[in-house]
Design a protein around this motif. Structure first.
Motif, mmCIF file in Angstrom:
data_model
loop_
_atom_site.group_PDB
_atom_site.id
_atom_site.type_symbol
_atom_site.label_atom_id
_atom_site.label_comp_id
_atom_site.label_asym_id
_atom_site.label_seq_id
_atom_site.Cartn_x
_atom_site.Cartn_y
_atom_site.Cartn_z
ATOM 1 N N THR A 168 -8.868 3.360 -13.422
ATOM 2 C CA THR A 168 -9.338 3.816 -12.109
ATOM 3 C C THR A 168 -10.852 3.809 -12.038
ATOM 4 O O THR A 168 -11.428 3.464 -10.997
ATOM 5 N N TYR A 169 -11.525 4.192 -13.113
ATOM 6 C CA TYR A 169 -12.986 4.112 -13.150
ATOM 7 C C TYR A 169 -13.446 2.672 -12.922
ATOM 8 O O TYR A 169 -14.359 2.417 -12.123
ATOM 9 N N ALA A 170 -12.833 1.721 -13.639
ATOM 10 C CA ALA A 170 -13.222 0.317 -13.504
ATOM 11 C C ALA A 170 -12.944 -0.203 -12.097
ATOM 12 O O ALA A 170 -13.776 -0.904 -11.503
ATOM 13 N N LEU A 171 -11.782 0.158 -11.541
ATOM 14 C CA LEU A 171 -11.451 -0.280 -10.186
ATOM 15 C C LEU A 171 -12.421 0.299 -9.158
ATOM 16 O O LEU A 171 -12.775 -0.374 -8.182
ATOM 17 N N THR A 172 -12.844 1.520 -9.371
ATOM 18 C CA THR A 172 -13.788 2.136 -8.430
ATOM 19 C C THR A 172 -15.110 1.385 -8.422
ATOM 20 O O THR A 172 -15.701 1.141 -7.358
ATOM 21 N N ILE A 173 -15.580 1.008 -9.587
ATOM 22 C CA ILE A 173 -16.833 0.250 -9.664
ATOM 23 C C ILE A 173 -16.689 -1.115 -8.992
ATOM 24 O O ILE A 173 -17.556 -1.555 -8.223
ATOM 25 N N VAL A 174 -15.570 -1.793 -9.266
ATOM 26 C CA VAL A 174 -15.334 -3.096 -8.642
ATOM 27 C C VAL A 174 -15.225 -2.958 -7.128
ATOM 28 O O VAL A 174 -15.782 -3.761 -6.366
ATOM 29 N N TRP A 175 -14.539 -1.910 -6.672
ATOM 30 C CA TRP A 175 -14.357 -1.745 -5.232
ATOM 31 C C TRP A 175 -15.654 -1.353 -4.530
ATOM 32 O O TRP A 175 -15.799 -1.601 -3.328
ATOM 33 N N LEU A 176 -16.575 -0.750 -5.251
ATOM 34 C CA LEU A 176 -17.903 -0.504 -4.668
ATOM 35 C C LEU A 176 -18.561 -1.821 -4.264
ATOM 36 O O LEU A 176 -19.189 -1.915 -3.198
ATOM 37 N N LEU A 177 -18.406 -2.839 -5.097
ATOM 38 C CA LEU A 177 -18.946 -4.159 -4.767
ATOM 39 C C LEU A 177 -18.214 -4.762 -3.571
ATOM 40 O O LEU A 177 -18.840 -5.371 -2.696
ATOM 41 N N VAL A 178 -16.879 -4.597 -3.543
ATOM 42 C CA VAL A 178 -16.105 -5.104 -2.404
ATOM 43 C C VAL A 178 -16.536 -4.405 -1.118
ATOM 44 O O VAL A 178 -16.684 -5.039 -0.059
ATOM 45 N N PHE A 179 -16.736 -3.106 -1.206
ATOM 46 C CA PHE A 179 -17.179 -2.336 -0.043
ATOM 47 C C PHE A 179 -18.537 -2.822 0.455
ATOM 48 O O PHE A 179 -18.753 -2.968 1.674
ATOM 49 N N ALA A 180 -19.449 -3.083 -0.479
ATOM 50 C CA ALA A 180 -20.771 -3.587 -0.095
ATOM 51 C C ALA A 180 -20.670 -4.976 0.531
ATOM 52 O O ALA A 180 -21.330 -5.274 1.537
ATOM 53 N N CYS A 181 -19.808 -5.822 -0.030
ATOM 54 C CA CYS A 181 -19.649 -7.175 0.520
ATOM 55 C C CYS A 181 -19.005 -7.155 1.901
ATOM 56 O O CYS A 181 -19.313 -7.995 2.754
ATOM 57 N N SER A 182 -18.097 -6.198 2.128
ATOM 58 C CA SER A 182 -17.447 -6.125 3.434
ATOM 59 C C SER A 182 -18.414 -5.712 4.539
ATOM 60 O O SER A 182 -18.130 -5.924 5.730
ATOM 61 N N ALA A 183 -19.553 -5.146 4.146
ATOM 62 C CA ALA A 183 -20.555 -4.762 5.148
ATOM 63 C C ALA A 183 -21.387 -5.959 5.610
ATOM 64 O O ALA A 183 -22.001 -5.905 6.684
ATOM 65 N N VAL A 184 -21.407 -7.040 4.816
ATOM 66 C CA VAL A 184 -22.243 -8.202 5.164
ATOM 67 C C VAL A 184 -21.795 -8.868 6.463
ATOM 68 O O VAL A 184 -22.624 -9.091 7.368
ATOM 69 N N PRO A 185 -20.516 -9.236 6.632
ATOM 70 C CA PRO A 185 -20.127 -9.850 7.912
ATOM 71 C C PRO A 185 -20.300 -8.913 9.099
ATOM 72 O O PRO A 185 -20.605 -9.370 10.206
ATOM 73 N N THR A 268 -10.922 9.886 -5.185
ATOM 74 C CA THR A 268 -10.026 11.043 -5.275
ATOM 75 C C THR A 268 -9.098 10.909 -6.476
ATOM 76 O O THR A 268 -8.898 11.868 -7.236
ATOM 77 N N PHE A 269 -8.523 9.719 -6.646
ATOM 78 C CA PHE A 269 -7.688 9.476 -7.822
ATOM 79 C C PHE A 269 -8.471 9.711 -9.108
ATOM 80 O O PHE A 269 -7.967 10.319 -10.059
ATOM 81 N N MET A 270 -9.702 9.213 -9.145
ATOM 82 C CA MET A 270 -10.506 9.302 -10.353
ATOM 83 C C MET A 270 -10.810 10.756 -10.701
ATOM 84 O O MET A 270 -10.687 11.187 -11.862
ATOM 85 N N ILE A 271 -11.201 11.549 -9.702
ATOM 86 C CA ILE A 271 -11.522 12.957 -9.948
ATOM 87 C C ILE A 271 -10.282 13.722 -10.398
ATOM 88 O O ILE A 271 -10.321 14.490 -11.372
ATOM 89 N N ALA A 272 -9.164 13.521 -9.693
ATOM 90 C CA ALA A 272 -7.932 14.235 -10.033
ATOM 91 C C ALA A 272 -7.426 13.849 -11.419
ATOM 92 O O ALA A 272 -7.056 14.712 -12.221
ATOM 93 N N ALA A 273 -7.417 12.538 -11.715
ATOM 94 C CA ALA A 273 -6.918 12.091 -13.013
ATOM 95 C C ALA A 273 -7.815 12.562 -14.149
ATOM 96 O O ALA A 273 -7.327 12.946 -15.221
ATOM 97 N N THR A 274 -9.125 12.559 -13.930
ATOM 98 C CA THR A 274 -10.052 13.025 -14.958
ATOM 99 C C THR A 274 -9.865 14.511 -15.221
ATOM 100 O O THR A 274 -9.847 14.964 -16.373
ATOM 101 N N TYR A 275 -9.726 15.278 -14.161
ATOM 102 C CA TYR A 275 -9.527 16.716 -14.319
ATOM 103 C C TYR A 275 -8.212 17.015 -15.039
ATOM 104 O O TYR A 275 -8.165 17.843 -15.955
ATOM 105 N N ASN A 276 -7.151 16.328 -14.647
ATOM 106 C CA ASN A 276 -5.855 16.554 -15.281
ATOM 107 C C ASN A 276 -5.892 16.213 -16.757
ATOM 108 O O ASN A 276 -5.354 16.941 -17.599
#
Length: 289
Positions: A168-185, A268-276
């Motif tokens: 989940t940590y790795a996916l969050t970092i990757v999705w940050l890039l996707v989120f930034a790229c989706s702002a370009v168009p 949210t997944f990352m915070i919950a899973a880390t805490y658990n």
């Protein structure tokens, strides 16, 4: 001898208390019915049991994981569905208005088709991974809430939780890039729409209408030798008024919102899973998301 129903919680049983003592049996039965109204046995017990069962289910539910799963499914569906159609609309706009030579936008078409295939894979992966994270949330919920009870988590369970945290940590970092790229168009279409607004209301700008253009080459969408590569003045305004442009613009905005929702769900997944995992591994006690 025992009277049926005398073991309901909070009831007194005068018949049982009187057994073994001298007295008329008819008098004993009369005493019993005076202390007990005529109610169907088990009705109160059934109601209490049902409420207790519901309360236990609610206590054991991973609310953060449930919210994150719903948000993840919504965000991925919005991002993938709207993004796919927005890319198709962009392809049509480029072919119709910005270039007459297929070789100029051939590379762009290949990139668009590649992104569309990636979108298919992204949707499938996130729907599966979201379901797995929800199941993991239920698992860790039971493990944390019953940490002092009979149920104990295993080494394999802890390792599985740690694996989900890392993924989940790795996916969050990757999705940050996707989120930034989706702002370009969204940025490109917003600039084009702003230019159209300046053309439609010339009193708001000091530049001449003919000099107001939307150049696809300056954003890297087309090569610099593409012809015409840009649209200016009233021609650009007519493009902005088409339903195709408006729809594509709004689809990219919706895809951007979907990417943001997916990012929030991953956080949210990352915070919950880390805490658990921290509760299971380090503390061995506590309350579960």
């Amino acid at each position: 001898m025992q009277a049926t129903g005398c073991y309901q919680e909070g009831w007194q049983c005068p018949l049982e208390e009187s057994l073994g003592t001298a007295g008329d049996p008819a008098e004993l039965w009369g005493t019993f019915y005076q202390g007990h109204p005529a109610e169907p046995f088990g009705s109160e017990t059934t109601e209490i049991g049902l409420l207790e069962c519901c309360a236990r289910c609610l206590v054991g539910a991973p609310f953060a994981s449930l919210v994150a799963t719903g948000l993840c499914f919504f965000g991925v569906a919005l991002f993938c569905g709207c993004g796919h159609e927005a890319l198709t609309g962009t392809e049509k706009l480029i072919e119709t208005y910005f270039s007459k030579n297929y070789q100029d936008y051939e590379y762009l078409i290949n990139v668009i088709h590649a992104f569309q295939y990636v979108i298919y894979g992204t949707a499938s992966f996130f729907f599966l991974y979201g379901a797995l994270l929800l199941a993991e949330g239920f698992y860790t919920t039971g493990a944390v809430r019953q940490i002092f009870g009979d149920y104990k988590t295993t080494i394999c369970g802890k390792g599985l939780s740690a694996t989900f945290v890392g993924i989940t940590y790795a996916l969050t970092i990757v999705w940050l890039l996707v989120f930034a790229c989706s702002a370009v168009p969204v940025y490109i279409y917003f600039n084009t729409w702003t230019t159209c607004q300046s053309i439609a209301f010339p009193s708001k700008t000091s530049a001449s209408i003919g000099s107001l253009c939307a150049d696809a080459r300056m954003y890297g969408v087309l090569p610099w030798n593409a012809f015409p590569g840009k649209v200016c003045g009233s021609n650009l305004l007519s493009i902005c008024k088409t339903a195709e442009f408006q729809m594509t613009f709004h689809l990219f905005i919706a895809a951007f919102v979907g990417a943001a929702a997916t990012l929030v769900s991953l956080l949210t997944f990352m915070i919950a899973a880390t805490y658990n995992f921290a509760v299971l591994k380090l503390m061995g006690r506590g309350t579960k998301f």
